[in-house]
Scaffold this active site. Sequence first.
Site: not given
Ligand SMILES: Cc1ncc(COP(=O)(O)O)c(C=O)c1O
Length: 466
Positions: A323, A326, A394
Amino acid sequence: MSRSAHPAGPRHGDVLPEGHYLAPPSDLNALDPKVWSRTVARDASGVATVGGITVTALAAEFGTPAYVVDEADFRARARAWHRAFGAEGVAADVYYAGKAFLSKAVVRWLQEEGLSLDVCSPGELAVALAGGMPPERIALHGNNKSVAELEQAVKAGVGHIVVDSTAEIGRLAEIAERQGVRQPVLIRVTVGVEAHTHEFIATAHEDQKFGFSLAQGSAARAVRDVLARPGLELRGLHSHIGSQIFDTAAFEVAAHRVVALLAEIRDEYGVELPEIDLGGGLGIAYTSEDDPREPAEIATALAEIVRRECAAKRLATPRLSVEPGRAIVGPTAFTLYQVGTVKPLPGLRTYVSVDGGMSDNIRTALYDADYSVALVSRTSEAEPMLVRVVGKHCESGDIVVRDAFLPADLTPGDLIAVPATGAYCRSMASNYNHALRPPVLAVAQGTARVIVRRETEEDLLRLDIG
Ligand SMILES: Cc1ncc(COP(=O)(O)O)c(C=O)c1O
């Protein structure tokens, strides 16, 4: 640029007031391809361009601040992940983590590039469906999904629901049974590994809100509970261990523990679960110091880890999902700001105030995140000047880039840009001080279009009913 203890005592002009050493880059005009999206360059006059459009043209047409997404780069990164894990690589699915940044256009790009989508709220689910993602390619996360949210997801036909609590198993089973469907689920397990950046800790870290603990036996009980419910189809196990991770060592520990539970399930219930999801968290370059790995390399390493762990337990290798959020969108965007004030504090540093701030990028205030910055509306041969880029809110913690160098002739009206702001910037943006959240512009092949428009005062006032 790196912040580190100075190896040989202070040197004039490049020592932070805190006594740490920060080397200015050798060329302030360079736009390091590690941190800038792939089509970023400078034109003959020195103005930065993206997708063939100058930043000055973007600022003139759409205003600042603005998030600028390089569509070709987004598509190329999404495709590289899909190829590495799915189409040409190991048997695996790539679920883009929508929390990093989601919009209908992004959903369309993902779909066209063959990816699936992870959502973790009804709002993200609504955008996913409105963008046309087939529901069976959506996975729903969340540690506190309400009955209404679960009903909506089951009704929509969401492919996977990642269950996170005993209460949720009961709620979801009842909903599925009432709707006469068998909902595929994964169980989110807490593997006792927490990984961030270059480090990971593989003990403790049970003390957090997500998932079922392996060590305390609640994951095994969740398996029993799910298997007992006719409305639920247990497809596999899920683990997510952290963020901004650069190597696979922590995934190895996580996979080892997840696969051990798969073996226990086989031994106890006689079922081999067909799927395992190792979550997201793969790192990107926020500064030139970071060295992320290519998707193909990560895919090969993760697939080999899972294969090896399963072989050791005499299990067939399950289908693997990841998944990344980023790692796909992060490097594909920058935030374009206009400089409003340049305030030198002699002996300290120069504060450069821009027309945005913590409302469009909270990560520096929240996580002490490192970013870089460049003057993009022109080049300059002036000396490097140590700066802190701050916003207009602020809060003295309203910092966008903590320590960086910009040319000493920087003046109000110049455009500067902060690269690698595609992930967790617009999606975490706020209306603090009634700031209007900036637009997201998608740029490709010489055209720019607004994919998320700038908020207006009418938007703010519409919610305020007096
Ligand atoms: C369950 C789960 N999957 C995927 C991600 C994605 O993480 P990243 O954007 O660091 O790849 C997160 C990020 O918090 C997550 O909690």
